[in-house]
Design an enzyme around this catalytic site. Structure first.
Site, PDB file in Angstrom:
ATOM      1  N   TYR A   1      -0.244  14.421   1.595  1.00  0.00           N
ATOM      2  CA  TYR A   1      -1.213  13.605   2.337  1.00  0.00           C
ATOM      3  C   TYR A   1      -1.369  14.157   3.762  1.00  0.00           C
ATOM      4  CZ  TYR A   1      -3.805   9.598   4.083  1.00  0.00           C
ATOM      5  OH  TYR A   1      -4.776   8.794   4.620  1.00  0.00           O
TER       6      TYR A   1
ATOM      7  N   HIS B   1     -12.381   3.075  -3.278  1.00  0.00           N
ATOM      8  CA  HIS B   1     -11.456   4.073  -2.731  1.00  0.00           C
ATOM      9  C   HIS B   1     -10.107   4.051  -3.433  1.00  0.00           C
ATOM     10  CE1 HIS B   1     -10.665   7.054   0.294  1.00  0.00           C
ATOM     11  NE2 HIS B   1      -9.586   6.443   0.700  1.00  0.00           N
TER      12      HIS B   1
ATOM     13  N   ASP C   1     -17.198   3.564  -3.438  1.00  0.00           N
ATOM     14  CA  ASP C   1     -16.264   3.892  -2.370  1.00  0.00           C
ATOM     15  C   ASP C   1     -16.996   3.782  -1.032  1.00  0.00           C
ATOM     16  OD1 ASP C   1     -14.388   4.857  -0.619  1.00  0.00           O
ATOM     17  OD2 ASP C   1     -13.858   6.612  -1.812  1.00  0.00           O
TER      18      ASP C   1
ATOM     19  N   SER D   1      -8.093  10.984  -0.520  1.00  0.00           N
ATOM     20  CA  SER D   1      -8.601  10.574   0.777  1.00  0.00           C
ATOM     21  C   SER D   1      -8.346  11.690   1.797  1.00  0.00           C
ATOM     22  CB  SER D   1      -7.963   9.244   1.185  1.00  0.00           C
ATOM     23  OG  SER D   1      -8.665   8.665   2.253  1.00  0.00           O
TER      24      SER D   1
END
Length: 717
Positions: free
Chosen positions: A490, A688, A653, A570
């Site tokens: 991430y 999302h 999203d 993301s």
């Protein structure tokens, strides 16, 4: 080809590969010989934006339009899904993954209880229910009664129960509804005794805390103005404001508590202090934990500004009269506990100083404060008195993550959840007087967690920084040769990747693969300095950390060349897109999900403007040049062979609008980047990630991992 260059036959090269790598190489060769996939034709426009002397081409600007509004975009989505669905249907591991993931998901699981009066409220899922059900019981040992079953709200299971909180006495339940994965919420109130909703309903709520007045007369919430027709899923979110809603009245009469029309970019959340005398409004400019604090006396009077420099993190813990306790990173990058008197808020008194571990949470329970720490991305918990004096360490056992520890004054019990990579969540009740923990609810499993091993490694990044990484694999896996490996990352927004149970990733390990989770810079594992080292001008460090993780896995023989897949969602989708451009040779497959792919226009849609804390401003030249250097959409270069790529996004999203993934995919399919498939999977009635029903989670994960398995050589027959 120069005559002095020797190219070995494929069969000879395979002698020096692991079987899985050899299989992957053979499949890659077959893909090179096979005709290219029939990608849908995508209209390529001539839009060019001159910025700081650079002509930035954006040929797919039209794909930014909302799929619900523009029929042309909707037709493109349908054509892309048609090609992708046809390809995914050919993958031999798809059904096997779906079956195993379904088995691993099929266990009874519980959420953290919240006590109100004599009642305990908690969520429960019997295993494969699309959405968890909210349950209430009388006392600790009472029989559970279903209070809200969101599975009755929509035929496709895509309408979810989102935030919820009971009133102090347990008479009412305040809850919000999330439809189709959107960030927008509809807030309602239920009479707990009857199970029936009152007439109260609040609209256009987003990014809001929900908190009751202590007397139960109403509640505080945050909302945006109603968007213009057709713009709810794309327009910028501005002018957030806090309101008080009195039960039994229409929303139009709600009382405005806090707004900043002169600073429309600010977000505001509200909570009621432990003594019920104040409403604390926490304001922020973006995603960074840099807050302003304003106190509003409940009985009226002038608001009190406690903090207005937006320089540090401030998390309310408790108050005793005018003395307030906060968790903060002011003068403490790994955070500490302090108190202040609201009559002189600038003077801080230290209660618990900065420690070696990162202080990530603090909550008052009875006359104790529970402190949650991260030590090398693993949870630790300690209990101190209100003055900070140590009481006891809370034994959590193995490598894992503890969360929860919520409570209030006068109530000497708290609940926490503990999980690890191979251990689903168990809920514990902690008696803060005796210090003893006991199981409140534990899952009955269809597998044995002892069949898997978890270890932590530390590897060296490009600039010499040591980065931790967790490895998960099946016990007894042959370690003498590399295994197909799924590397997840991430690296942003101060988010820490800690050990947690994922049935989908465990299915990869169960089939003989390795799961690797890297704790990249940009996260919060080691406090503010670790976050700062991976954002703004330092963002390349995140990509270097991820690339170094892949190189380490290959160098250590954990995986082989041609056996490594990468995944992220993301900000992690941005990560996967960026490193794929920078090192396409390193990876066999890439799975970027709901990613931020156009770094020059991210701030123009919905919540994108908040992300400037981590990314910078495209309108500022230094930031623009940095963003352009790694923007996934703008750095796809032809003439190189890219890994197989499966992009995933969803039509609803409104956090990272799907146009990011649409444009990125169109550019992938346009450029000459080799014969491997470059596809996009677009989910309908999903957003999302939050609120997605269980069956859709399993179906998407089975598609992604079957795709990765094919291109890494993982045998999932």
């Amino acid at each position: 080809m120069p005559r002095n260059k020797f190219r070995a036959p494929l069969a000879l090269v395979a002698l020096f590969m692991t079987p899985a790598a050899a299989q992957a190489a053979e499949e890659a060769a077959a893909a090179a010989a096979a005709p290219a996939l029939p990608y849908p034709a995508t209209e390529r426009g001539d839009t060019v934006d001159p910025q700081f002397g650079v002509d930035v081409a954006d040929p797919y600007r039209w794909l930014e339009d909302d799929v619900r509004v523009n029929p042309k975009v909707a037709a493109w989505v349908a054509e892309q899904n048609k090609v992708t669905d046809a390809y995914l249907a050919t993958l031999p591991g798809r059904d096997a993954f779906k079956a195993r993931m379904t088995e691993l998901y099929n266990y009874e699981r519980f959420g953290l209880p919240r006590k109100a009066g004599s009642l305990y409220f908690y969520t429960r899922n019997d295993g494969l229910q699309p959405q968890s059900v909210l349950t209430v019981r009388e006392g600790l040992t009472g029989e559970g009664r279903v209070l809200i079953d969101p599975n009755t709200w929509a035929k496709d299971g895509a309408t979810a129960l989102a935030e919820w909180t009971p009133s102090e006495d347990g008479k009412y339940l305040l809850y919000s509804v999330q439809d189709g994965g959107t960030d927008w919420r509809i807030v309602r109130v239920m009479d707990v005794a009857t199970g029936k909703d009152t007439a109260d309903e609040i609209r256009w709520v987003k990014f809001s805390s929900l908190d009751w007045a202590k007397d139960g007369s109403g509640f505080y919430y945050s909302r945006f103005p109603e968007p213009k027709e057709g713009e709810a899923f794309q327009s910028l979110n501005e002018n957030h404001a806090v309101y008080f809603h009195k039960l039994g009245t229409p929303q139009s009469t709600d009382v405005l508590i806090h707004a900043t029309p002169d600073q429309p970019e600010l977000n505001h959340g509200a909570l009621v202090t432990d003594d019920g005398q104040y409403v604390l409004v926490v304001s922020s400019k973006g995603t960074d934990e840099r807050f302003g604090l304003t106190l509003h006396p409940v009985k009226g009077g002038k608001a009190i500004t406690l903090v207005d420099d937006y320089a540090n993190n401030w998390e309310y813990v408790t108050n005793q009269g005018t003395r307030f306790t906060f968790l903060t990173n002011k003068d403490a990058p790994r955070q500490r506990l302090v108190s202040l008197d609201i009559r002189k808020p600038a003077a801080l008194t230290q209660i618990v100083g900065e420690q070696e571990g990162t202080l990530v949470g603090a909550s008052r329970v009875g006359d104790r404060i529970i402190l949650s720490y991260l030590g090398d991305a693993k949870s630790e918990a300690r209990m101190v008195a209100l003055d900070g004096k140590p009481v006891a360490n809370i034994n959590l056992g193995e490598i894992g993550t503890a969360s929860g520890f919520g409570g209030k004054p006068g109530d000497p019990e708290t609940f926490y959840a503990f999980s690890s990579f191979a251990q689903p969540t168990t809920i514990y009740r902690l008696d803060t007087v005796s210090g003893k923990s006991e199981v409140f609810e534990a899952p009955k499993l269809t597998f044995d967690p002892k069949d898997f091993t978890v270890e932590q490694r530390f590897y060296t990044s490009k600039d010499g920084t040591k980065v931790p990484m967790f490895l998960v694999m099946k016990k007894g896996l042959d370690r003498s040769k590399g295994s197909p490996t799924l590397l997840y990352g991430y690296g942003g927004f101060n988010v820490s990747l800690t050990p947690g149970f994922s049935p989908t990733r465990l299915a990869w390990a169960d089939k003989g693969g390795v799961v690797a989770i890297a704790n990249l810079r940009g996260g919060g594992e080691y406090g503010k300095a670790w976050h700062d080292a991976g954002r703004l001008a330092n963002k390349q460090n995140v990509f270097d950390d991820f690339i170094a993780a892949g190189e380490y896995l290959i160098a250590e023989g954990i995986t082989g060349k041609g056996e490594l897949a990468i995944e992220g969602g993301s900000n992690g989708g941005l990560l996967v897109g960026a490193v794929t451009n920078q090192r396409p040779d390193l990876f066999a497959a890439a799975l970027p999900a709901v990613g931020v792919m156009d770094m020059l226009r991210f701030d123009r849609f919905t919540a994108g403007r908040y992300w400037t804390d981590d990314y910078g401003y495209p309108s500022k030249e230094a930031d623009f040049r940095n963003l352009l250097s790694y923007s996934p959409y703008h750095n796809i270069k032809g003439g190189r062979t890219y890994p197989a790529i499966l992009v995933t996004t969803a039509d609803t999203d409104d956090r990272v609008v799907p146009g990011h993934s649409f444009k990125y995919t169109a550019e992938l399919q346009h450029e000459d980047i080799g014969p491997k498939p470059h596809l996009i999977r677009i989910e309908t009635r999903a957003g999302h990630g939050s609120g997605k029903p269980t069956d859709k989670i399993i179906a998407e994960a089975a598609d992604k991992y079957a795709f990765a398995a094919k291109w890494t050589g993982l045998d999932v027959k």
